[in-house]
Design a protein around this motif. Structure first.
Motif, PDB file in Angstrom:
ATOM      1  N   ARG A  61       0.840  -1.196   0.000  1.00  0.00           N
ATOM      2  CA  ARG A  61       0.000   0.000   0.000  1.00  0.00           C
ATOM      3  C   ARG A  61       0.873   1.244   0.000  1.00  0.00           C
ATOM      4  O   ARG A  61       2.076   1.191   0.259  1.00  0.00           O
ATOM      5  N   ASP A  62       0.228   2.382  -0.282  1.00  0.00           N
ATOM      6  CA  ASP A  62       0.875   3.694  -0.225  1.00  0.00           C
ATOM      7  C   ASP A  62       2.184   3.733  -1.025  1.00  0.00           C
ATOM      8  O   ASP A  62       2.195   3.437  -2.202  1.00  0.00           O
ATOM      9  N   GLY A  63       3.291   4.060  -0.335  1.00  0.00           N
ATOM     10  CA  GLY A  63       4.562   4.214  -1.036  1.00  0.00           C
ATOM     11  C   GLY A  63       5.032   2.949  -1.708  1.00  0.00           C
ATOM     12  O   GLY A  63       5.536   2.979  -2.838  1.00  0.00           O
ATOM     13  N   ASP A  64       4.875   1.809  -1.036  1.00  0.00           N
ATOM     14  CA  ASP A  64       5.294   0.534  -1.627  1.00  0.00           C
ATOM     15  C   ASP A  64       4.477   0.209  -2.871  1.00  0.00           C
ATOM     16  O   ASP A  64       4.986  -0.372  -3.833  1.00  0.00           O
ATOM     17  N   LEU A  65       3.200   0.579  -2.854  1.00  0.00           N
ATOM     18  CA  LEU A  65       2.341   0.346  -4.017  1.00  0.00           C
ATOM     19  C   LEU A  65       2.813   1.180  -5.201  1.00  0.00           C
ATOM     20  O   LEU A  65       2.897   0.688  -6.332  1.00  0.00           O
ATOM     21  N   MET A  66       3.147   2.442  -4.950  1.00  0.00           N
ATOM     22  CA  MET A  66       3.624   3.314  -6.026  1.00  0.00           C
ATOM     23  C   MET A  66       4.942   2.814  -6.598  1.00  0.00           C
ATOM     24  O   MET A  66       5.154   2.846  -7.814  1.00  0.00           O
ATOM     25  N   LEU A  67       5.832   2.360  -5.708  1.00  0.00           N
ATOM     26  CA  LEU A  67       7.113   1.821  -6.172  1.00  0.00           C
ATOM     27  C   LEU A  67       6.902   0.572  -7.029  1.00  0.00           C
ATOM     28  O   LEU A  67       7.585   0.379  -8.043  1.00  0.00           O
ATOM     29  N   SER A  68       5.950  -0.269  -6.628  1.00  0.00           N
ATOM     30  CA  SER A  68       5.675  -1.500  -7.373  1.00  0.00           C
ATOM     31  C   SER A  68       5.123  -1.193  -8.756  1.00  0.00           C
ATOM     32  O   SER A  68       5.496  -1.828  -9.751  1.00  0.00           O
ATOM     33  N   VAL A  69       4.217  -0.208  -8.832  1.00  0.00           N
ATOM     34  CA  VAL A  69       3.637   0.182 -10.121  1.00  0.00           C
ATOM     35  C   VAL A  69       4.714   0.781 -11.030  1.00  0.00           C
ATOM     36  O   VAL A  69       4.793   0.454 -12.222  1.00  0.00           O
ATOM     37  N   ALA A  70       5.547   1.665 -10.457  1.00  0.00           N
ATOM     38  CA  ALA A  70       6.624   2.275 -11.245  1.00  0.00           C
ATOM     39  C   ALA A  70       7.574   1.208 -11.773  1.00  0.00           C
ATOM     40  O   ALA A  70       8.024   1.267 -12.927  1.00  0.00           O
ATOM     41  N   ALA A  71       7.881   0.223 -10.928  1.00  0.00           N
ATOM     42  CA  ALA A  71       8.763  -0.870 -11.356  1.00  0.00           C
ATOM     43  C   ALA A  71       8.139  -1.649 -12.502  1.00  0.00           C
ATOM     44  O   ALA A  71       8.824  -2.057 -13.443  1.00  0.00           O
ATOM     45  N   GLY A  72       6.834  -1.847 -12.436  1.00  0.00           N
ATOM     46  CA  GLY A  72       6.144  -2.576 -13.498  1.00  0.00           C
ATOM     47  C   GLY A  72       6.159  -1.839 -14.822  1.00  0.00           C
ATOM     48  O   GLY A  72       6.326  -2.448 -15.889  1.00  0.00           O
ATOM     49  N   LEU A  73       5.983  -0.519 -14.772  1.00  0.00           N
ATOM     50  CA  LEU A  73       6.031   0.284 -15.997  1.00  0.00           C
ATOM     51  C   LEU A  73       7.396   0.155 -16.667  1.00  0.00           C
ATOM     52  O   LEU A  73       7.495  -0.055 -17.878  1.00  0.00           O
ATOM     53  N   ALA A  74       8.462   0.276 -15.858  1.00  0.00           N
ATOM     54  CA  ALA A  74       9.813   0.159 -16.402  1.00  0.00           C
ATOM     55  C   ALA A  74      10.079  -1.246 -16.921  1.00  0.00           C
ATOM     56  O   ALA A  74      10.687  -1.428 -17.979  1.00  0.00           O
ATOM     57  N   ASP A  75       9.589  -2.244 -16.195  1.00  0.00           N
ATOM     58  CA  ASP A  75       9.837  -3.629 -16.578  1.00  0.00           C
ATOM     59  C   ASP A  75       9.119  -3.995 -17.873  1.00  0.00           C
ATOM     60  O   ASP A  75       9.656  -4.742 -18.694  1.00  0.00           O
ATOM     61  N   GLY A  76       7.900  -3.496 -18.057  1.00  0.00           N
ATOM     62  CA  GLY A  76       7.166  -3.789 -19.282  1.00  0.00           C
ATOM     63  C   GLY A  76       7.888  -3.265 -20.512  1.00  0.00           C
ATOM     64  O   GLY A  76       7.994  -3.950 -21.532  1.00  0.00           O
ATOM     65  N   VAL A  77       8.406  -2.041 -20.415  1.00  0.00           N
ATOM     66  CA  VAL A  77       9.168  -1.455 -21.516  1.00  0.00           C
ATOM     67  C   VAL A  77      10.481  -2.213 -21.716  1.00  0.00           C
ATOM     68  O   VAL A  77      10.890  -2.486 -22.849  1.00  0.00           O
ATOM     69  N   ALA A  78      11.140  -2.559 -20.589  1.00  0.00           N
ATOM     70  CA  ALA A  78      12.426  -3.255 -20.666  1.00  0.00           C
ATOM     71  C   ALA A  78      12.299  -4.611 -21.349  1.00  0.00           C
ATOM     72  O   ALA A  78      13.111  -4.968 -22.203  1.00  0.00           O
ATOM     73  N   LEU A  79      11.285  -5.368 -20.966  1.00  0.00           N
ATOM     74  CA  LEU A  79      11.100  -6.692 -21.554  1.00  0.00           C
ATOM     75  C   LEU A  79      10.781  -6.617 -23.041  1.00  0.00           C
ATOM     76  O   LEU A  79      11.246  -7.443 -23.833  1.00  0.00           O
ATOM     77  N   THR A  80       9.971  -5.621 -23.428  1.00  0.00           N
ATOM     78  CA  THR A  80       9.653  -5.462 -24.848  1.00  0.00           C
ATOM     79  C   THR A  80      10.925  -5.203 -25.656  1.00  0.00           C
ATOM     80  O   THR A  80      11.150  -5.815 -26.703  1.00  0.00           O
ATOM     81  N   ALA A  81      11.773  -4.295 -25.149  1.00  0.00           N
ATOM     82  CA  ALA A  81      13.035  -3.987 -25.838  1.00  0.00           C
ATOM     83  C   ALA A  81      13.960  -5.196 -25.845  1.00  0.00           C
ATOM     84  O   ALA A  81      14.600  -5.494 -26.857  1.00  0.00           O
ATOM     85  N   LEU A  82      14.034  -5.912 -24.714  1.00  0.00           N
ATOM     86  CA  LEU A  82      14.928  -7.067 -24.628  1.00  0.00           C
ATOM     87  C   LEU A  82      14.501  -8.175 -25.577  1.00  0.00           C
ATOM     88  O   LEU A  82      15.322  -8.731 -26.322  1.00  0.00           O
ATOM     89  N   TYR A  83      13.218  -8.526 -25.581  1.00  0.00           N
ATOM     90  CA  TYR A  83      12.742  -9.607 -26.447  1.00  0.00           C
ATOM     91  C   TYR A  83      12.898  -9.249 -27.915  1.00  0.00           C
ATOM     92  O   TYR A  83      13.204 -10.110 -28.743  1.00  0.00           O
ATOM     93  N   GLN A  84      12.690  -7.971 -28.238  1.00  0.00           N
ATOM     94  CA  GLN A  84      12.899  -7.548 -29.621  1.00  0.00           C
ATOM     95  C   GLN A  84      14.361  -7.704 -29.999  1.00  0.00           C
ATOM     96  O   GLN A  84      14.692  -8.174 -31.093  1.00  0.00           O
ATOM     97  N   GLY A  85      15.253  -7.332 -29.074  1.00  0.00           N
ATOM     98  CA  GLY A  85      16.676  -7.477 -29.334  1.00  0.00           C
ATOM     99  C   GLY A  85      17.098  -8.924 -29.466  1.00  0.00           C
ATOM    100  O   GLY A  85      17.901  -9.268 -30.342  1.00  0.00           O
TER     101      GLY A  85
END
Length: 286
Positions: A61-85
């Motif tokens: 919840r709260d701060g940990d929830l925001m950190l988890s969501v932010a991590a997911g946004l970065a991870d989704g973009v990262a995985l797309t770039a990695l798999y394409q590579g």
């Protein structure tokens, strides 16, 4: 899971990520990068959701929830770039480069948050930079054959590594008791990003039974790997977790050599060795 030695969970994340990325790269050849990431994340969510229910894990919840969501946004973009590579580039360049950059970013972030680090950490970062330079060198035959292929491999490898580093740094700031729940939230956020990216590519998806099986296997392994990584990082060992996790590149490259008959140039081999030394130094600094 919190009682398990960090070295065990760190190495478990490396092996699982290495196998997941190899399978994900293979699946991308038929499903496309964006669709594969969305599918892999969806499978990982189902797997992690079952773990949350089975272990009665806390949802952040709260701060940990925001950190988890932010991590997911970065991870989704990262995985797309990695798999394409991994699909259109050279595994022997993309995987190690993403791994090294994925160590440097959280290590530098931890230095900014916690103050100056010891000589082992600084030495590890310096060796990681050297490893990147060595991994960017290929034999003369390869240089004449695929400059464009190498260039996109460098770009996607470095970019995905930077995003993975931001993911590790964000999740490492989550409370240890929220590790499983944070991983679930992170993966849910990541699949939303991947799904939006995949919408524009649905007409080009060529689903195959083999691609779905490879993607499904990647999803389960990805869920296991991320849970192991978060469990290690949330113990106040962000740089340590990132360093051990970087070993996944060796697993991916080894699978590429064994199953795809890829060749690694002598200079790239030296780069792999240097990246291994950088991992050891970074880990010893924690």
């Amino acid at each position: 899971m919190a009682a398990i030695d960090p070295i065990v969970t760190g190495l478990a994340s490396a092996v699982s990520f290495g196998c997941a990325d190899f399978l994900g790269g293979r699946a991308t050849r038929t499903l496309g990068a964006a669709a594969t990431v969305a599918y892999v994340q969806a499978v990982a969510i189902v797997f992690l959701g079952a773990l949350v229910v089975a272990t009665d894990a806390q949802v952040p919840r709260d701060g940990d929830l925001m950190l988890s969501v932010a991590a997911g946004l970065a991870d989704g973009v990262a995985l797309t770039a990695l798999y394409q590579g991994l699909a259109i580039g050279r595994i022997s360049i993309v995987a190690p480069l993403a791994a090294v950059v994925g160590v440097v970013v959280p290590a530098l972030g931890e230095m900014m948050l916690s103050g100056p680090q010891g000589l082992p950490t600084l030495g590890g970062i310096a060796l990681a930079v050297l490893a990147v330079l060595l991994l960017g060198q290929t034999g003369e035959e390869d240089a004449q054959a695929g400059a464009g292929n190498r260039r996109i491999s460098y770009m996607l490898g470095a970019f995905s590594g930077a995003m993975f580093g931001m993911t590790t740094l964000s999740l490492g700031l989550v409370a240890p008791e929220n590790a499983t729940g944070a991983t679930m939230v992170m993966r849910t956020s990541a699949v939303v990003v991947a799904g939006l990216i995949a919408l524009g590519a649905l007409s080009r998806v060529r689903a195959s039974r083999r691609g779905l099986l490879e993607g499904g296997g990647a999803g389960v392994l990805d869920g296991l790997a991320m849970l192991a990584l978060v469990t290690t990082a949330t113990q106040g060992l962000i740089g340590f977790a990132a360093a051990l996790n970087a070993l996944y590149a060796g697993v991916t490259v080894l699978l590429g050599v064994v199953f795809l008959k890829e060749r690694v140039s002598p200079v790239q081999g030296l780069g792999l060795m240097v990246s291994g030394f950088s991992v050891v130094l970074l880990a010893s600094g924690h």
